[in-house]
Design an enzyme around this catalytic site. Structure first.
Site, PDB file in Angstrom:
ATOM      1  N   TYR A 146      29.074  -6.349 103.504  1.00 31.20           N
ATOM      2  CA  TYR A 146      28.857  -7.161 102.312  1.00 31.20           C
ATOM      3  C   TYR A 146      28.145  -8.463 102.676  1.00 31.20           C
ATOM      4  O   TYR A 146      28.285  -8.970 103.791  1.00 31.20           O
ATOM      5  CB  TYR A 146      30.192  -7.518 101.644  1.00 31.20           C
ATOM      6  CG  TYR A 146      30.820  -6.415 100.827  1.00 31.20           C
ATOM      7  CD1 TYR A 146      30.345  -6.121  99.554  1.00 31.20           C
ATOM      8  CD2 TYR A 146      31.886  -5.682 101.333  1.00 31.20           C
ATOM      9  CE1 TYR A 146      30.938  -5.113  98.792  1.00 31.20           C
ATOM     10  CE2 TYR A 146      32.485  -4.669 100.582  1.00 31.20           C
ATOM     11  CZ  TYR A 146      31.999  -4.387  99.318  1.00 31.20           C
ATOM     12  OH  TYR A 146      32.566  -3.386  98.566  1.00 31.20           O
TER      13      TYR A 146
ATOM     14  N   ASP B 291      27.043   3.501  97.216  1.00 29.68           N
ATOM     15  CA  ASP B 291      27.587   3.272  95.873  1.00 29.68           C
ATOM     16  C   ASP B 291      26.624   2.442  95.041  1.00 29.68           C
ATOM     17  O   ASP B 291      26.362   2.750  93.867  1.00 29.68           O
ATOM     18  CB  ASP B 291      28.959   2.594  95.957  1.00 29.68           C
ATOM     19  CG  ASP B 291      28.930   1.302  96.766  1.00 29.68           C
ATOM     20  OD1 ASP B 291      28.084   1.176  97.675  1.00 29.68           O
ATOM     21  OD2 ASP B 291      29.751   0.404  96.485  1.00 29.68           O
TER      22      ASP B 291
ATOM     23  N   VAL C  70      28.185   2.714 103.058  1.00 28.63           N
ATOM     24  CA  VAL C  70      28.640   3.602 101.994  1.00 28.63           C
ATOM     25  C   VAL C  70      29.296   2.803 100.872  1.00 28.63           C
ATOM     26  O   VAL C  70      29.039   3.026  99.712  1.00 28.63           O
ATOM     27  CB  VAL C  70      29.593   4.686 102.557  1.00 28.63           C
ATOM     28  CG1 VAL C  70      30.835   4.084 103.181  1.00 28.63           C
ATOM     29  CG2 VAL C  70      29.969   5.671 101.478  1.00 28.63           C
ATOM     30  N   ASP C  71      30.147   1.870 101.229  1.00 30.60           N
ATOM     31  CA  ASP C  71      30.770   0.984 100.244  1.00 30.60           C
ATOM     32  C   ASP C  71      30.992  -0.348 100.951  1.00 30.60           C
ATOM     33  O   ASP C  71      32.021  -0.549 101.591  1.00 30.60           O
ATOM     34  CB  ASP C  71      32.101   1.570  99.772  1.00 30.60           C
ATOM     35  CG  ASP C  71      32.807   0.675  98.757  1.00 30.60           C
ATOM     36  OD1 ASP C  71      32.175  -0.303  98.301  1.00 30.60           O
ATOM     37  OD2 ASP C  71      33.980   0.930  98.438  1.00 30.60           O
ATOM     38  N   PRO C  72      29.988  -1.236 100.911  1.00 34.40           N
ATOM     39  CA  PRO C  72      28.825  -1.208 100.019  1.00 34.40           C
ATOM     40  C   PRO C  72      27.638  -0.432 100.606  1.00 34.40           C
ATOM     41  O   PRO C  72      27.481  -0.355 101.816  1.00 34.40           O
ATOM     42  CB  PRO C  72      28.459  -2.681  99.907  1.00 34.40           C
ATOM     43  CG  PRO C  72      28.814  -3.224 101.265  1.00 34.40           C
ATOM     44  CD  PRO C  72      30.052  -2.486 101.713  1.00 34.40           C
TER      45      PRO C  72
END
Length: 953
Positions: free
Chosen positions: A605, A635, A630-632
């Site tokens: 992030y 997505d 992947v996250d973040p």
């Protein structure tokens, strides 16, 4: 006035010359007699490729030189467009040996081993921009004391070229692109009159080609162009010989010239029984960065003060771009690689008529004829010239790759570096006519004499690049360019690195961190044999694993907390830095990258500290890509792909709910906590203590930090084959602005876990095991203590207490929740096992969980993601779109988390290296030029989302 002896000699030479035409056998005598009395030049054969049939001078030009007393030797060649007999009849000597000549003329580059020392050569060397592929040639010219006259630099007082094939480059290029356009449109499902136009080398002369083009024009005028492709617009850049030659061909078709400002109207309302042409001058698309007006004189000196708006003002309305402008290193490009992603993005094309059974074009831009043939120049993604035998390629912007095909995604490119070779006789006549007046100065050159003593016209003297074993004053800058472009020298850390200096390595990546997700990053990037990687980590065992799988990488043991100097050195030696370290280290690494003007990529992030570095990175011209995991990461990209599609079609986003989580595969989920760690346990546990904020049905809901997050866990009913739950993740409301979904009444981003996770996690919280403050009993240098003893300490009891009594006390502390107690027991926290103390309860339990709940050999994980997006189409139809992702790890390979974090990170890194991402500062993958190619390339790696829709009306 000539002496009687000189006059007699001249008369005798003329008489002998006359006899030579009748008696070729006398030529050898002639050479001996006149060898040291006449100026001698040679025309060498062209051997750069099989298609090169041009010559610098035609027989007519040779005849004039011979008439003026210059001896001309022509090297034999059966490939040359003009036959040897024609040169012999013009008075040339026909022989293999050309050492007698002081001046040797060619067209294209000459093989190094065929260069004769101490001679004057004239040809197109393609060295003035320090073109890497021609630097060995330049070195040989210097070593052999050759005086090089480059045709490209024979200029008048205004800097205009005096000798060029430009017009016939334009003529040939235009014929070729019309031919290619017919094939490209056919591949897209459209028969057009262009199909009857052949490649330019198929015609005996340009006039034959023009007749075929006139015939096609007649069919166009009769309305035989498919209505489904709409009006075709041709954009011509430049006003020189190249552009003029191309336009002369184009004008054989039914046409109308328009101004740039009329392009949008023509695209919408134009007709199909004629073609539209727009000649774009520099002032039409170059604008000052400070928004001042275009100044031609200033632009010539300081092109870096300008930017080009061609890509969004002109190119979106072009069917075919014919590029004929000269490009220099500091000149703004017409179309950059990121520009191409927007121009070639498949989208609805409202200006085209929809006809049943007739496919619409994928995008407006169909073809580019880059006659300038400058790889990586004004058309940045044109990385390599095409050839006469392979004249076309299809450039796919999302894949950033070229294929030799007419079918598929992309734009057709024709960029043959020797276009005029396809019309060799006419091109030779044209070029030789321009060159001939300067030959008289060239033949005066003596390469053994000082350059300063070469007293000829400025046009010729200023075109000399090398002389007396060095670069001439006008071209000293080439050495500076070479130094700039050379591969920087590695520090002497290993013989392996020294070997790399002589290899073809052109891209260098530094990967910081060799943990969970590094292997897919290294594997993906090293598929490109021109990319070399250095992996740095403070853990030798992690480096050993990565090195075993990828033996061609370099591994460096590095503790960035203790060895800042080594970090600086490593960053300086590489083109891009990938950080897979914990997010707290990213700002410091970013500062080092900014200071050394190196790009950076991370999957984490964007923290406030990173965000503060944005302007500093912009000022340094540095790209720092974040949130490409992947996250973040994935997505973001899947969400934005849907949002942009809906908005483009006029729809409105009503609701966005997103869930994501990495879990052990179901067959390995029977374990304490229903979870295993493929990432830092500390980070996972800290997330449980964080607060959260989200918007649901128009109401903003805020969850306080400290563990209350576990009280709002909800059962998730999608993917019923998985027994899962979820809880909100951080501040979801921040994404309302980031995603530009201000109309949404719901915006929730949450974490997926197996059912029972949150209840077990509460046990850790209630027992105080998630406290981050230092604890004396857990001090690393304190006395040994077992988990049972530590639990007794937490309960305020003696370590001698019976286990059953301890169990009862803990049961009460856990609100008499049997499942939580069972979790504590299963985790082994009531056993007489010594604790590996790490100072605080949080760090200690994190270290314990990392070992106790780690993935064992043969076990695999799964990554689950689900977006639920509700939107309304312009016709008021309400739709719920479910976007799902389910990725399993490999039992004996990369985990799902490693693949879904590492692969998008690696793809983004390669995009930075290939200049596909050029935005400066802090960058996240929220724009289609970034997320679209990443998603497409992830599909090729087996990471592919599924979609389904429900009509809610």
């Amino acid at each position: 006035m000539a002496s009687e002896e000189e006059q007699d000699s001249t008369n005798m030479w003329s008489a002998s010359l006359s006899k030579l035409h009748q008696f070729p056998s006398l030529r050898i005598v002639s050479r001996r007699y006149f060898g040291d009395k006449k100026k001698v030049l040679a025309i060498r054969r062209e051997d750069v490729n099989v298609w090169e049939r041009r010559a610098p001078l035609s027989p007519a030009h040779v005849k004039q030189l011979v008439k003026d007393g210059i001896k001309v030797i022509v090297q034999p060649s059966n490939r040359r467009a003009y036959s040897m007999m024609e040169y012999v009849q013009a008075g040339a000597d026909y022989q293999e040996e050309i050492n007698e000549a002081s001046l040797i003329l060619g067209v294209k580059q000459i093989p190094i081993d065929l260069l004769l020392p101490d001679k004057t050569y004239a040809f197109f060397s393609h060295t003035i921009k320090a073109q890497e592929e021609n630097m060995p040639l330049l070195d040989a010219l210097l070593e052999k004391n050759i005086r090089l006259i480059d045709y490209e630099r024979i200029l008048d007082s205004k800097g205009q070229r005096l000798v060029a094939f430009g017009k016939y480059a334009g003529v040939s290029g235009m014929i070729n692109i019309l031919h290619g356009l017919g094939l490209r449109l056919l591949a897209l499902g459209h028969q057009t009159p262009f199909m009857h136009i052949g490649a330019s080398h198929n015609y005996r002369s340009s006039q034959m080609a023009l007749q075929a083009i006139r015939d096609a024009g007649y069919e166009i005028a009769l309305g035989r162009m498919p209505k489904s492709i709409g009006p075709l617009t041709f954009i011509f850049t430049g006003s020189g010989n190249v552009s003029q030659g191309a336009q002369e061909v184009f004008q054989e078709l039914p046409f109308e010239y328009i101004e740039p400002e009329h392009l949008p109207k023509v695209v919408q309302q134009g007709v199909t029984n004629k073609l539209y042409a727009c000649v774009v001058s520099r002032e039409d698309h170059f604008v000052r960065k400070d928004e001042g007006s275009f100044d031609a004189e200033e632009f010539e000196v300081h092109p870096e003060r300008y930017i080009s708006v061609f890509s969004h003002k002109i190119a979106p309305y072009a069917s075919c771009i014919v590029n004929g402008i000269y490009w220099s290193v500091n000149t703004p490009r017409l179309i950059t690689i990121p520009d191409a992603k927007n121009l070639l993005k498949p989208a609805a094309t409202p200006w085209l008529s929809s006809m049943q059974g007739c496919p619409l074009l994928p995008h407006r831009l169909l073809a580019i004829c880059d006659i300038s043939a400058d790889p990586g120049g004004s058309i940045e993604f044109m990385k390599e010239c095409t050839t006469i035998d392979r004249p076309f390629c299809l450039y796919d912007a999302e894949q950033h790759m070229e294929t030799e095909s007419f079918a598929g995604d992309g734009v057709l490119i024709c960029s043959i570096s020797n276009m005029p070779a396809q019309i060799p006789r006419e091109a030779t006549d044209f070029f030789g006519g321009q060159l001939l007046p300067h030959v008289y100065d060239m033949v005066e050159s003596n390469a053994k004499k000082l350059f300063e003593d070469y007293n000829v016209s400025p046009a010729v003297k200023n075109s000399v690049i090398t002389s007396n074993g060095q670069l001439t004053p006008n071209f000293k800058y080439i050495e500076d360019l070479r130094n700039k472009f050379r591969i920087s020298t590695y520090s002497k850390r290993s013989a392996k690195k020294a070997k790399l200096l002589s290899s073809s390595i052109t891209k260098k990546c530094l990967l910081l961190g060799a943990g969970y997700v590094s292997t897919p990053v290294v594997e993906y990037l090293t598929r490109d044999k021109t990319c070399h990687m250095t992996v740095a980590s403070q853990l030798k065992e992690d480096l050993d694993i990565v090195s075993e799988l990828n033996p061609n990488i370099d591994c460096v043991i590095l503790d960035i907390n203790r060895n800042r100097e080594e970090l600086e050195n490593l960053v300086q030696e590489h083109d891009v830095v990938i950080s897979l370290l914990p997010f707290i280290y990213h700002p410091e690494i970013a500062k080092v990258c900014i200071a050394n003007q190196k790009n950076m990529v991370t999957a984490s992030y964007v923290s406030p500290a990173m965000r503060e570095l944005h302007q500093e990175a912009v000022n340094a011209g540095v790209t720092i890509v974040n949130e490409v995991g992947v996250d973040p990461g994935i997505d973001h990209m899947l969400a934005m792909e849907c949002f942009d599609e809906v908005r483009t079609a006029g729809g409105k986003i009503n609701s966005f709910t997103s869930w994501c989580g990495g879990l052990p595969a179901p067959e390995f989920s029977d374990c304490p906590l229903r979870y295993k760690f493929s990432w830092s346990p500390r980070g996972v546990l800290l997330n449980l203590l964080a607060g959260a904020k989200y918007l649901e049905k128009g109401k903003e809901i805020e969850i306080e930090s400290g563990g209350t997050l576990l009280d709002v866990v909800r059962k998730l009913d999608f993917l019923p084959g998985f027994n899962i739950e979820g809880f909100p993740n951080r501040d979801s409301t921040a994404y309302i602005d980031r995603y530009d979904i201000g109309d949404a009444q719901t915006c929730v981003r949450g974490t997926i876990r197996y059912n029972g996770f949150s209840n077990s996690a509460k046990a850790l919280l209630q027992l105080g095991l998630l406290q981050s403050r230092e604890c004396p009993h857990l001090h690393e240098n304190g006395p040994p203590i077992t988990w049972k003893a530590y639990m007794c300490e937490l309960m305020g009891k003696s370590p001698d207490i019976l286990v059953d009594s301890l169990r009862d006390l803990i049961y009460g502390r856990l609100e008499c929740n049997a499942e939580r107690l069972a979790f504590i027991e299963d985790l082994g926290l009531l056993e007489e096992e010594l604790i590996d103390k790490r100072g605080s309860p949080l760090d200690t339990i994190s270290n314990y969980l990392a070992k106790r709940l780690s993935y064992q050999k043969g076990e695999r994980d799964v990554l689950l993601m689900r977006h639920q997006i509700e939107f309304t189409w312009p016709d008021k139809t309400r739709v719920l779109r479910n976007i799902g992702l389910c990725v399993y790890g490999d039992s004996n390979g990369a985990s799902a988390m490693a693949k879904t974090v590492g692969l998008p990170c690696a793809i983004a890194t390669k995009m930075v290296l290939e200049s596909e991402i050029q935005k400066k500062g802090i960058v996240v993958p929220l724009s289609p030029d970034i997320y679209s190619p990443i998603l497409k390339r992830l599909k090729q790696e087996g990471i592919c989302a599924t979609e389904s829709e429900i009509n809610l009306n």
